[in-house]
Design a protein around this motif. Sequence first.
Motif, PDB file in Angstrom:
ATOM      1  N   ARG A  72     -87.856 -76.482 -55.580  1.00 56.38           N
ATOM      2  CA  ARG A  72     -86.424 -76.161 -55.578  1.00 56.38           C
ATOM      3  C   ARG A  72     -85.594 -77.240 -54.864  1.00 56.38           C
ATOM      4  O   ARG A  72     -84.527 -77.607 -55.330  1.00 56.38           O
ATOM      5  CB  ARG A  72     -86.220 -74.800 -54.907  1.00 56.38           C
ATOM      6  CG  ARG A  72     -84.837 -74.226 -55.037  1.00 56.38           C
ATOM      7  CD  ARG A  72     -84.747 -72.874 -54.354  1.00 56.38           C
ATOM      8  NE  ARG A  72     -85.611 -71.894 -54.973  1.00 56.38           N
ATOM      9  CZ  ARG A  72     -85.207 -70.993 -55.860  1.00 56.38           C
ATOM     10  NH1 ARG A  72     -83.952 -70.958 -56.228  1.00 56.38           N
ATOM     11  NH2 ARG A  72     -86.042 -70.120 -56.365  1.00 56.38           N
ATOM     12  N   ASP A  73     -86.101 -77.772 -53.758  1.00 56.38           N
ATOM     13  CA  ASP A  73     -85.326 -78.756 -53.009  1.00 56.38           C
ATOM     14  C   ASP A  73     -85.118 -80.050 -53.803  1.00 56.38           C
ATOM     15  O   ASP A  73     -84.090 -80.699 -53.674  1.00 56.38           O
ATOM     16  CB  ASP A  73     -85.969 -79.052 -51.656  1.00 56.38           C
ATOM     17  CG  ASP A  73     -87.385 -79.598 -51.766  1.00 56.38           C
ATOM     18  OD1 ASP A  73     -88.075 -79.278 -52.752  1.00 56.38           O
ATOM     19  OD2 ASP A  73     -87.808 -80.351 -50.860  1.00 56.38           O
ATOM     20  N   GLN A  74     -86.069 -80.417 -54.643  1.00 55.14           N
ATOM     21  CA  GLN A  74     -85.909 -81.626 -55.458  1.00 55.14           C
ATOM     22  C   GLN A  74     -84.920 -81.415 -56.608  1.00 55.14           C
ATOM     23  O   GLN A  74     -84.442 -82.376 -57.192  1.00 55.14           O
ATOM     24  CB  GLN A  74     -87.257 -82.071 -56.026  1.00 55.14           C
ATOM     25  CG  GLN A  74     -88.182 -82.633 -54.972  1.00 55.14           C
ATOM     26  CD  GLN A  74     -89.495 -83.100 -55.574  1.00 55.14           C
ATOM     27  OE1 GLN A  74     -89.651 -83.186 -56.781  1.00 55.14           O
ATOM     28  NE2 GLN A  74     -90.447 -83.412 -54.703  1.00 55.14           N
ATOM     29  N   LEU A  75     -84.642 -80.155 -56.916  1.00 55.36           N
ATOM     30  CA  LEU A  75     -83.735 -79.850 -58.023  1.00 55.36           C
ATOM     31  C   LEU A  75     -82.284 -79.675 -57.569  1.00 55.36           C
ATOM     32  O   LEU A  75     -81.413 -79.415 -58.397  1.00 55.36           O
ATOM     33  CB  LEU A  75     -84.211 -78.583 -58.742  1.00 55.36           C
ATOM     34  CG  LEU A  75     -85.581 -78.674 -59.401  1.00 55.36           C
ATOM     35  CD1 LEU A  75     -85.991 -77.326 -59.965  1.00 55.36           C
ATOM     36  CD2 LEU A  75     -85.592 -79.731 -60.491  1.00 55.36           C
ATOM     37  N   GLU A  76     -82.019 -79.823 -56.272  1.00 55.20           N
ATOM     38  CA  GLU A  76     -80.653 -79.625 -55.771  1.00 55.20           C
ATOM     39  C   GLU A  76     -79.594 -80.429 -56.520  1.00 55.20           C
ATOM     40  O   GLU A  76     -78.500 -79.928 -56.753  1.00 55.20           O
ATOM     41  CB  GLU A  76     -80.591 -79.906 -54.266  1.00 55.20           C
ATOM     42  CG  GLU A  76     -81.086 -78.746 -53.445  1.00 55.20           C
ATOM     43  CD  GLU A  76     -80.930 -78.976 -51.954  1.00 55.20           C
ATOM     44  OE1 GLU A  76     -80.163 -79.880 -51.554  1.00 55.20           O
ATOM     45  OE2 GLU A  76     -81.571 -78.239 -51.195  1.00 55.20           O
ATOM     46  N   ILE A  79     -77.721 -78.574 -59.290  1.00 57.83           N
ATOM     47  CA  ILE A  79     -76.861 -77.415 -59.038  1.00 57.83           C
ATOM     48  C   ILE A  79     -75.484 -77.645 -59.653  1.00 57.83           C
ATOM     49  O   ILE A  79     -74.827 -78.664 -59.415  1.00 57.83           O
ATOM     50  CB  ILE A  79     -76.746 -77.116 -57.526  1.00 57.83           C
ATOM     51  CG1 ILE A  79     -78.104 -76.610 -57.008  1.00 57.83           C
ATOM     52  CG2 ILE A  79     -75.652 -76.087 -57.237  1.00 57.83           C
ATOM     53  CD1 ILE A  79     -78.177 -76.371 -55.525  1.00 57.83           C
ATOM     54  N   GLY A  80     -75.091 -76.684 -60.483  1.00 60.48           N
ATOM     55  CA  GLY A  80     -73.786 -76.728 -61.135  1.00 60.48           C
ATOM     56  C   GLY A  80     -73.700 -77.664 -62.328  1.00 60.48           C
ATOM     57  O   GLY A  80     -72.622 -77.830 -62.892  1.00 60.48           O
ATOM     58  N   PHE A  96     -78.461 -74.711 -70.642  1.00 62.53           N
ATOM     59  CA  PHE A  96     -78.835 -74.022 -69.413  1.00 62.53           C
ATOM     60  C   PHE A  96     -78.316 -74.779 -68.209  1.00 62.53           C
ATOM     61  O   PHE A  96     -77.916 -75.941 -68.312  1.00 62.53           O
ATOM     62  CB  PHE A  96     -80.346 -73.801 -69.331  1.00 62.53           C
ATOM     63  CG  PHE A  96     -81.179 -75.062 -69.351  1.00 62.53           C
ATOM     64  CD1 PHE A  96     -81.729 -75.552 -68.187  1.00 62.53           C
ATOM     65  CD2 PHE A  96     -81.412 -75.740 -70.530  1.00 62.53           C
ATOM     66  CE1 PHE A  96     -82.495 -76.704 -68.192  1.00 62.53           C
ATOM     67  CE2 PHE A  96     -82.187 -76.892 -70.554  1.00 62.53           C
ATOM     68  CZ  PHE A  96     -82.724 -77.386 -69.378  1.00 62.53           C
ATOM     69  N   SER A  97     -78.299 -74.096 -67.076  1.00 62.34           N
ATOM     70  CA  SER A  97     -77.813 -74.660 -65.820  1.00 62.34           C
ATOM     71  C   SER A  97     -78.753 -74.251 -64.702  1.00 62.34           C
ATOM     72  O   SER A  97     -79.652 -73.421 -64.895  1.00 62.34           O
ATOM     73  CB  SER A  97     -76.414 -74.133 -65.493  1.00 62.34           C
ATOM     74  OG  SER A  97     -75.487 -74.579 -66.425  1.00 62.34           O
ATOM     75  N   PHE A  98     -78.495 -74.806 -63.533  1.00 61.26           N
ATOM     76  CA  PHE A  98     -79.281 -74.472 -62.339  1.00 61.26           C
ATOM     77  C   PHE A  98     -78.305 -74.209 -61.202  1.00 61.26           C
ATOM     78  O   PHE A  98     -77.306 -74.907 -61.047  1.00 61.26           O
ATOM     79  CB  PHE A  98     -80.202 -75.645 -61.984  1.00 61.26           C
ATOM     80  CG  PHE A  98     -81.082 -75.396 -60.798  1.00 61.26           C
ATOM     81  CD1 PHE A  98     -82.142 -74.519 -60.887  1.00 61.26           C
ATOM     82  CD2 PHE A  98     -80.859 -76.049 -59.595  1.00 61.26           C
ATOM     83  CE1 PHE A  98     -82.962 -74.285 -59.794  1.00 61.26           C
ATOM     84  CE2 PHE A  98     -81.671 -75.827 -58.500  1.00 61.26           C
ATOM     85  CZ  PHE A  98     -82.721 -74.946 -58.601  1.00 61.26           C
ATOM     86  N   LEU A 110     -69.063 -77.150 -73.597  1.00 64.64           N
ATOM     87  CA  LEU A 110     -68.491 -78.102 -74.543  1.00 64.64           C
ATOM     88  C   LEU A 110     -69.086 -79.493 -74.357  1.00 64.64           C
ATOM     89  O   LEU A 110     -69.383 -80.182 -75.316  1.00 64.64           O
ATOM     90  CB  LEU A 110     -66.970 -78.160 -74.381  1.00 64.64           C
ATOM     91  CG  LEU A 110     -66.229 -76.857 -74.679  1.00 64.64           C
ATOM     92  CD1 LEU A 110     -64.742 -77.013 -74.424  1.00 64.64           C
ATOM     93  CD2 LEU A 110     -66.486 -76.428 -76.121  1.00 64.64           C
ATOM     94  N   LYS A 111     -69.246 -79.919 -73.113  1.00 66.81           N
ATOM     95  CA  LYS A 111     -69.759 -81.255 -72.831  1.00 66.81           C
ATOM     96  C   LYS A 111     -70.801 -81.159 -71.716  1.00 66.81           C
ATOM     97  O   LYS A 111     -70.462 -81.183 -70.537  1.00 66.81           O
ATOM     98  CB  LYS A 111     -68.620 -82.181 -72.418  1.00 66.81           C
ATOM     99  CG  LYS A 111     -69.040 -83.634 -72.318  1.00 66.81           C
ATOM    100  CD  LYS A 111     -67.838 -84.520 -72.162  1.00 66.81           C
ATOM    101  CE  LYS A 111     -68.100 -85.976 -72.088  1.00 66.81           C
ATOM    102  NZ  LYS A 111     -69.356 -86.463 -71.778  1.00 66.81           N
ATOM    103  N   PRO A 112     -72.079 -81.050 -72.083  1.00 70.65           N
ATOM    104  CA  PRO A 112     -73.118 -80.965 -71.046  1.00 70.65           C
ATOM    105  C   PRO A 112     -73.250 -82.285 -70.293  1.00 70.65           C
ATOM    106  O   PRO A 112     -72.891 -83.353 -70.807  1.00 70.65           O
ATOM    107  CB  PRO A 112     -74.386 -80.652 -71.833  1.00 70.65           C
ATOM    108  CG  PRO A 112     -74.101 -81.023 -73.235  1.00 70.65           C
ATOM    109  CD  PRO A 112     -72.619 -80.976 -73.421  1.00 70.65           C
ATOM    110  N   ASP A 113     -73.753 -82.208 -69.057  1.00 71.90           N
ATOM    111  CA  ASP A 113     -73.959 -83.403 -68.239  1.00 71.90           C
ATOM    112  C   ASP A 113     -75.124 -84.240 -68.748  1.00 71.90           C
ATOM    113  O   ASP A 113     -75.134 -85.452 -68.593  1.00 71.90           O
ATOM    114  CB  ASP A 113     -74.214 -83.000 -66.780  1.00 71.90           C
ATOM    115  CG  ASP A 113     -73.018 -82.269 -66.197  1.00 71.90           C
ATOM    116  OD1 ASP A 113     -71.938 -82.877 -66.137  1.00 71.90           O
ATOM    117  OD2 ASP A 113     -73.172 -81.090 -65.814  1.00 71.90           O
TER     118      ASP A 113
END
Length: 171
Positions: A72-76, A79-80, A96-98, A110-113
């Motif tokens: 989880r810490d590597q996925l920070e 977030i958003g 999907f998001s985290f 509309l525009k994913p990162d």
Amino acid sequence: MSQAHLLPAPRLSLLLPGSLRQRIAHRLGTLRVPAFTLPATLARVVARLPQQPPAQALVTALNLALDRVLPRDQLEPLIGRNLRMRVSDAGLTLDFSFNERGFHRAKDVLKPDLILSATARDYLALALREEDADTLFFSRRLIMEGDTDLGLLVKNTLDAVDWDALLGRRS
């Protein structure tokens, strides 16, 4: 007769003679995902279906892996951020998001990162560790669009996963 009095069924592999069991294990260990592309007709049909069920299956699987093999810490940095996974030959687009609570389905993006695109076969080979992301990327079979730093984070996180530990295998 009650369930408690039944003897457990032996594993099928234990019923086979040793040499046959070894040959089957070796053969299964060398199987590779065959080259395939899903038919275009299937992709046209799937693209018209609701994308919610496969997206929900994806985030459920990611959440099951979270903290077990996905730290989880590597996925920070995720977030958003909105991510999109396209399965090009299947007509699937999974958004999907985290966040702090885990992965969730993203709605009306509309525009994913970051957008990752590949065929079903290539995603399967990637998941089974038959192919690595670099090989797929440099052969243009895995396409990354958007925030490349985010793409590298996702790639490096997947590369760091100890799949054998997840599957309960010991080296």
